[in-house]
Scaffold this motif. Structure first.
Motif, PDB file in Angstrom:
ATOM      1  N   ASP A 102      -5.825  -1.506  -4.612  1.00 10.41           N
ATOM      2  CA  ASP A 102      -5.219  -1.985  -3.373  1.00 10.41           C
ATOM      3  C   ASP A 102      -6.024  -3.173  -2.850  1.00 10.41           C
ATOM      4  O   ASP A 102      -7.159  -2.999  -2.407  1.00 10.41           O
ATOM      5  CB  ASP A 102      -5.179  -0.857  -2.337  1.00 10.41           C
ATOM      6  CG  ASP A 102      -4.246  -1.179  -1.178  1.00 10.41           C
ATOM      7  OD1 ASP A 102      -3.814  -2.344  -1.068  1.00 10.41           O
ATOM      8  OD2 ASP A 102      -3.953  -0.262  -0.387  1.00 10.41           O
ATOM      9  N   GLU A 103      -5.457  -4.366  -2.926  1.00  7.15           N
ATOM     10  CA  GLU A 103      -6.108  -5.591  -2.450  1.00  7.15           C
ATOM     11  C   GLU A 103      -7.563  -5.680  -2.915  1.00  7.15           C
ATOM     12  O   GLU A 103      -8.485  -5.704  -2.085  1.00  7.15           O
ATOM     13  CB  GLU A 103      -6.084  -5.649  -0.909  1.00  7.15           C
ATOM     14  CG  GLU A 103      -4.726  -5.363  -0.309  1.00  7.15           C
ATOM     15  CD  GLU A 103      -4.007  -6.617   0.154  1.00  7.15           C
ATOM     16  OE1 GLU A 103      -4.506  -7.726  -0.145  1.00  7.15           O
ATOM     17  OE2 GLU A 103      -2.952  -6.494   0.790  1.00  7.15           O
TER      18      GLU A 103
ATOM     19  N   SER B  61       0.840  -1.208   0.000  1.00  9.63           N
ATOM     20  CA  SER B  61       0.000   0.000   0.000  1.00  9.63           C
ATOM     21  C   SER B  61       0.866   1.246   0.000  1.00  9.63           C
ATOM     22  O   SER B  61       0.558   2.228  -0.690  1.00  9.63           O
ATOM     23  CB  SER B  61      -0.918   0.022   1.226  1.00  9.63           C
ATOM     24  OG  SER B  61      -1.767  -1.095   1.216  1.00  9.63           O
TER      25      SER B  61
ATOM     26  N   GLN C 152      -8.372  -0.328  -0.374  1.00  7.46           N
ATOM     27  CA  GLN C 152      -8.550  -1.679   0.166  1.00  7.46           C
ATOM     28  C   GLN C 152      -9.934  -1.852   0.791  1.00  7.46           C
ATOM     29  O   GLN C 152     -10.585  -2.859   0.591  1.00  7.46           O
ATOM     30  CB  GLN C 152      -7.458  -1.952   1.203  1.00  7.46           C
ATOM     31  CG  GLN C 152      -7.588  -3.331   1.829  1.00  7.46           C
ATOM     32  CD  GLN C 152      -6.324  -3.740   2.564  1.00  7.46           C
ATOM     33  OE1 GLN C 152      -5.335  -3.014   2.579  1.00  7.46           O
ATOM     34  NE2 GLN C 152      -6.353  -4.909   3.158  1.00  7.46           N
TER      35      GLN C 152
HETATM   36 MG   LIG Z   1      -2.207  -2.746   2.298  1.00  3.51          MG
END
Ligand SMILES: [Mg+2]
Ligand SMILES: Nc1ncnc2c1ncn2[C@@H]1O[C@H](COP(=O)(O)OP(=O)(O)O)[C@@H](O)[C@H]1O
Lengths: 263, 275
Positions: free
Chosen positions: A178-179, A56, A100
């Motif tokens: 992000d993820e 991140s 995320q």
């Molecule tokens: Mg992360």
């Protein structure tokens, strides 16, 4: 495709994103220790790494949310940390960032979540044009019917989609995920993977996809970069990257597949 | 034999890079002050430039009023009644109950209404701003604004601080009015004073400087509540406690600073009066 081509010391002027020698520490914690990475036009690059490996942090530096200690990042050929506020905003309008935990504005409904960045960044759009843009973005993520819902009423997968729609509404040339599949069930994860590929196809975006989910990596990656000990250890196609005896990379692979697939 | 194993947090917590200059507490205070000062400076820089988000300011003004109006109405009214009841015996001892309207009006306008309004707003509005911005911070909504090329400082901090700065004086005037209404009901019931007489006696005792200085004071209080709560929210730490801490710190810090400002401003106003 060559595995681990030695990156030149200089940033690559043809790459959409070019990262060289990037380091970042928090206190005594050295998170990134010299990351090199290029993203070419219309390419999906997956960055794999364990939790806390600084994935991140890496993409937050790319959009200037964090500032690196050393090294260089260029986006569209511009050095990010040298940009003035106005030019930084100009760059950010061309980059979509999917958080995320989606980071939807929870005081606004879905329609307002999409309308807000659009209104703030474009002047003189008519009411009809705004409505069309919102509808297009929601259709692109397959959620055309949820205009009036509040974020708290959405499932995790729906929130992810709305978060992606909110970035698509500004028609970005780069997407940073992000993820995207973290915390989602396998079927929803599969749908998000398809969505990522559709976005690449329909909008010709270049993407960095950050994940520790190998299924996601295998489905979306043109190239995979393995982030380990603060550096990109291996980069190449999914199969090339995992074709190694390095125990740290093998264990990453085995944890994701063998442990769950074998009896 | 017991072995003490460090918890995960202890084992991975980053060691401080530099030893503290004076003591950890004093250093943290100094860093906090300089952080706060640059937040304050940024407010004035950002408030001057377009865009001004006028609609959002109006919406926030409405929020401030909507949140605190019921409580201010109740508290102002009760304060007016109670203060009148409590003052009566002292004045009656001199046979001077006809002074009640004047005394109450002075007390309300000069001191009670500004303080009551500021403290209620610090409690209701300050905690709300602290919690709202705090949760936006820890759920990355503030970063989401930033990457959409929206300036979150302008959109969140400047609008809310302007709203509290405008609304606290307005609510203070309303609070004085409600307090006088409470007082009138009591005086009317006991002494049978007519409304006209009550108002005449009340307003004869306050000057323009009284109202003016209370309004100024309330501007300062309103700004204090807005900027401190936004600062605490903007600097909320992640984790389950971060948001609650930010809300709580907004209230405590706002009230503390309001009391200090009250003391300073009273001094300055007395100066001007005696000039
Ligand atoms: Mg992360
Ligand atoms: N703003 C910050 N301040 C201090 N430490 C941070 C900050 N952001 C990230 N870190 C630390 O950096 C490390 C990497 O974080 P992150 O990039 O979020 O990992 P991940 O690869 O799971 O996304 C973590 O140990 C985290 O605690």
């Amino acid at each position: 495709m060559a595995l681990n081509p030695p990156p030149s010391a200089e940033v690559d002027p043809n790459a959409v994103i070019s990262i060289r020698g990037l380091t970042k520490s928090f206190g005594d914690l050295d998170v990134l220790r010299g990351v090199d990475l290029d993203v070419q036009k219309a390419e999906n690059v997956v960055v794999l790494g364990r939790s806390g490996s600084g994935k991140s942090v890496l993409i937050k530096i790319v959009v200037g949310l964090l500032v690196q200690d050393a090294g260089d990042v260029t986006v569209f050929g511009q050095h990010v940390h040298q940009l003035k506020r106005k030019d930084l905003d100009g760059m950010r309008r061309r980059v979509g960032f999917s958080f995320q935990h989606s980071a939807l504005y929870d005081s606004m409904n879905v329609e307002q979540n999409l309308e807000f960045p659009l209104r703030m960044n474009t002047k003189g759009l008519s009411q009809g044009e705004v409505r069309d843009r919102i509808r297009d973005a929601l259709e692109a993520v397959g959620l055309a019917g949820s205009l009036k819902q509040m974020p708290s009423e959405l499932s995790g997968g729906q929130r992810k989609r709305i978060g992606i729609a909110r970035t698509l509404i500004l028609r970005p040339e780069i997407m940073l995920y992000d993820e995207p599949t973290a915390g989602l069930d396998p079927i929803t994860s599969g749908e998000i993977n398809d969505l990522i590929n559709q976005v690449q196809e329909n909008y010709h975006t270049s993407s960095i996809i950050i994940t520790h989910d190998l299924t996601c990596a295998r489905h979306t990656a043109d190239r995979v970069a393995m982030l380990l000990d603060g550096r990109v250890l291996r980069i190449g196609s999914f199969d090339d990257v995992f074709d190694t005896d390095d125990p740290r990379i093998k264990s990453f692979h085995d944890y994701n597949f063998t442990r769950r697939d074998s009896p | 034999m017991e072995t003490i194993t460090p918890t995960a947090a202890e084992a991975t917590a980053p060691k401080p890079r530099r030893p503290s200059v004076i003591s950890p507490g004093v250093d943290a205070f100094a860093i906090g002050m300089s952080d706060g000062a640059s937040f304050l400076k940024r407010f004035f820089v950002e408030a001057l430039w377009r865009p001004f988000h006028v609609r959002e300011i109006i919406k926030q003004c409405y929020e401030v009023g909507y949140r605190s109006l019921p409580l201010i109405t109740l508290t102002g009214f009760v304060t007016g009644i109670v203060f009148t009841k409590q003052s009566r015996p002292s004045l009656a001892a001199f046979g001077a109950t006809s002074w009640l309207p004047g005394l109450i009006t002075i007390a309300l306008v000069r001191s009670l209404a500004p303080l009551v309004t500021a403290l209620i707003c610090a409690g209701k509005v300050g905690s709300n701003i602290g919690a709202e911005l705090g949760s936006m911070k820890v759920t990355e909504q503030i970063e989401a604004m930033e990457v959409s090329a929206i300036n979150p400082f302008k959109y969140l901090v400047v609008t809310r601080t302007i709203a509290t700065t405008l609304m606290v004086p307005t609510l203070m005037l309303y609070c004085s009015f409600v307090g006088m209404a409470g007082s009138y009901l009591n005086v009317h019931g006991k002494e049978g004073t007519s409304l006209a007489k009550f108002l005449k006696a009340g307003f004869a005792n306050i000057s323009f400087l009284d109202v003016e200085s209370s309004v100024t004071k309330s501007f300062v209080f309103g700004f204090t509540i807005g900027i401190i709560s936004c600062y605490k929210g903007f600097n909320a730490t992640s984790g389950t406690q971060g948001v609650g801490k930010a809300a709580n710190a907004s209230v405590v810090m706002s009230m503390f600073v309001i009391f200090i400002e009250e003391m300073l401003i009273v001094q300055i106003i007395n100066w001007i009066r005696n000039w």
